[in-house]
Motif scaffolding. Structure first.
Motif, PDB file in Angstrom:
ATOM      1  N   UNK A 203     -10.461  26.841  58.930  1.00 32.78           N
ATOM      2  CA  UNK A 203      -9.772  25.557  59.072  1.00 32.78           C
ATOM      3  C   UNK A 203      -8.717  25.401  57.968  1.00 32.78           C
ATOM      4  N   UNK A 204      -7.503  25.054  58.390  1.00 24.76           N
ATOM      5  CA  UNK A 204      -6.371  24.961  57.465  1.00 24.76           C
ATOM      6  C   UNK A 204      -5.741  23.571  57.556  1.00 24.76           C
ATOM      7  N   UNK A 205      -5.309  23.069  56.403  1.00 19.11           N
ATOM      8  CA  UNK A 205      -4.683  21.744  56.346  1.00 19.11           C
ATOM      9  C   UNK A 205      -3.362  21.817  55.612  1.00 19.11           C
ATOM     10  N   UNK A 206      -2.393  21.058  56.100  1.00 24.96           N
ATOM     11  CA  UNK A 206      -1.163  20.845  55.347  1.00 24.96           C
ATOM     12  C   UNK A 206      -1.218  19.427  54.796  1.00 24.96           C
ATOM     13  N   UNK A 207      -1.370  19.331  53.492  1.00 27.30           N
ATOM     14  CA  UNK A 207      -1.368  18.030  52.836  1.00 27.30           C
ATOM     15  C   UNK A 207      -2.753  17.460  52.570  1.00 27.30           C
TER      16      UNK A 207
END
Length: 242
Positions: A203-207
Motif C-alpha cells: 500500500x502506497x500513499x502520496x501525502x
C-alpha cells in the motif's frame, strides 16, 4: 529492480486517481512493473458564471491546490490574469506553466496544512485570495489563511466504484500487487465500494493526509515518499525490495 519481479509475472502497479501525465505509466513499466490505471475518482469541470469570474478577478491572488483546478480555470478565461498565483505542489506548478504563468508562492511540503502555516508566516496583510477548489475540498485553506478567501467551486469529483472489481481481481490473481492512493477521496471511494485490506498488497500513499485516511480505515502504508509526487513514490517503491 527486484530479481524476483524480473523473473516472474510483472507485478501490477495500480494507480487509483486521475493521471494527468500519461508518460508516468511508461516509467512504471520501465521499472519492471505492469502499470494499471484504475481510477476510483474523476472530475467534471463546472462552467464559471460571470459573477464567479468577477469574484475571482477582484482578488490579489489565485490559489490552486490541484492540476484539475488549474485546467478547469484557465480553459475558461479569455484574458490573461494579472494576479499572483499560489500553488500547493510541483505538479500544480507545472500545470500553470503550461498556460504561461509562474507561481509566486509554493509551500516547502506539498499539502494544504503546510501551505496555510507558511502562508500565514509570510507578509500577506490585506491581500485577498481566490481559492479555486473542488466540491470535496476540505476547508483547510478557507478557514486557515489569515486573508480574506472567497472560494469558487470549479470542479466536481465523481467516483468509479466499478474499478474496485478490477483491483480486487488483480489482488486475487497475483502474489503481490502495488496499490497507490494519491488522495483521501480515492481512499474513501475504495472503502465505500467494499475495498478491504489484503496481505499481498504493498500500500502506497502520496501525502500525509492520504496516509491518515488510509490508516483511519485500517490500511497499512508501506511506501510514502517525503516528496509528494508519483515519481518519488515509484522510486521509493523500487528500492523497497532491495
Amino acid at each position: 529492480m527486484s530479481k524476483n519481479r524480473a523473473m516472474s509475472k510483472r507485478e501490477p502497479f495500480i494507480l487509483t486517481s486521475q493521471l494527468h501525465d500519461r508518460s508516468f505509466l511508461q516509467r512504471v513499466e520501465q521499472a519492471g512493473f505492469e502499470p494499471v490505471h484504475a481510477p476510483l475518482i474523476g472530475t467534471n469541470a463546472r462552467k464559471l458564471s460571470v459573477a464567479d469570474i468577477e469574484k475571482i478577478e477582484s482578488c490579489d491572488w489565485l490559489v490552486f491546490t490541484s492540476q484539475t483546478a488549474v485546467h478547469a480555470y484557465f480553459s475558461q478565461v479569455s484574458k490573461p490574469t494579472t494576479q499572483k498565483i499560489a500553488v500547493v505542489g510541483s505538479k500544480t506548478e507545472k500545470a500553470i506553466h503550461s498556460y504561461g504563468y509562474e507561481a509566486s508562492f509554493m509551500p516547502s511540503t506539498f499539502s494544504a496544512d503546510v501551505f496555510v502555516k507558511e502562508w500565514n508566516a509570510a507578509p500577506h496583510a490585506n491581500e485577498t485570495v481566490a481559492f479555486l477548489k473542488g466540491n470535496l475540498a476540505k476547508p483547510t485553506i478557507e478557514e486557515g489563511l489569515d486573508s480574506d478567501v472567497p472560494a469558487v467551486c470549479i470542479y466536481d469529483t465523481v467516483t468509479f466504484p466499478e474499478h474496485v472489481e478490477t483491483i480486487t481481481d488483480l489482488i486475487h490473481r497475483y502474489p503481490q500487487v502495488t496499490l497507490v492512493f494519491a488522495s483521501p477521496s480515492a481512499v474513501n471511494a475504495y472503502v465505500a465500494a467494499d475495498g478491504t485490506v489484503q496481505t499481498n498488497v504493498i500500500y502506497c500513499a502520496i501525502g500525509h493526509i492520504t496516509k491518515r485516511a488510509m490508516t483511519g480505515h485500517g490500511f497499512p502504508v508501506h511506501v510514502m515518499p517525503s516528496v509528494y509526487t508519483l515519481d518519488a513514490l515509484l522510486e521509493q517503491r523500487i528500492h523497497l525490495e532491495e
